[in-house]
Design a protein around this motif. Sequence first.
Motif, PDB file in Angstrom:
ATOM      1  N   ALA A  14      70.528  -8.351  24.775  1.00  0.00           N
ATOM      2  CA  ALA A  14      71.872  -8.845  24.485  1.00  0.00           C
ATOM      3  C   ALA A  14      72.752  -7.724  23.928  1.00  0.00           C
ATOM      4  N   ASP A  73      76.445 -15.692  23.059  1.00  0.00           N
ATOM      5  CA  ASP A  73      75.167 -15.843  23.753  1.00  0.00           C
ATOM      6  C   ASP A  73      74.125 -16.522  22.872  1.00  0.00           C
ATOM      7  N   VAL A 115      72.554 -15.403  20.371  1.00  0.00           N
ATOM      8  CA  VAL A 115      71.447 -14.507  20.055  1.00  0.00           C
ATOM      9  C   VAL A 115      71.337 -14.355  18.537  1.00  0.00           C
TER      10      VAL A 115
END
Length: 177
Positions: free
Chosen positions: A116, A174, A176
């Motif tokens: 990421a 995302d 993450v």
Amino acid sequence: MLRRKVRRAPGVGEWADDPLDAAQERRVRAVLALGGVPQADLPDGVQQVRLRLLERAAKGDEAPRDVSAWAAVVASNLAMDWHRAKRRQERLGERLASLRQLEHPSDEDSSVLSLAVAQGLDELPDAQRQVLVLRFYADLSVRGIAKELGIPEGTVKSRLHTAVRALRARLHEDEVV
């Protein structure tokens, strides 16, 4: 009068305007130093005060009644700005360090984060990616990056700020981090 004539170094030209006399410059340096600005950054601070005074004159504003007092106030404000910027950089460094040192991440979690971050870096404009990598992967200081790239420290700080915000947004997007 706002300006005084000073001699330039040989080969640079005969005369130049300087808005600060020697006593005013010493006072600005003293205010910056007492404000906690490191010795190495004092010349930049003095130049910032000069620049603000010249900008004021260029806009057609009246000269301050007491240039020395005005310059001291500007120097004091610059010292506060320096401390704020230093604290922001420290907090940013701490946040990025915590990203690097997640508590016992599994190989899978570590791989997802690395991927990421790599994708987020790829999406940044070249100039932002460059300063981010130099600061946090090559561990160069803002001054070192500025010197290396031949750009002002303020530009480095601005690019770092924008790049970190964009990368943080990407990682949150995302999910993450």
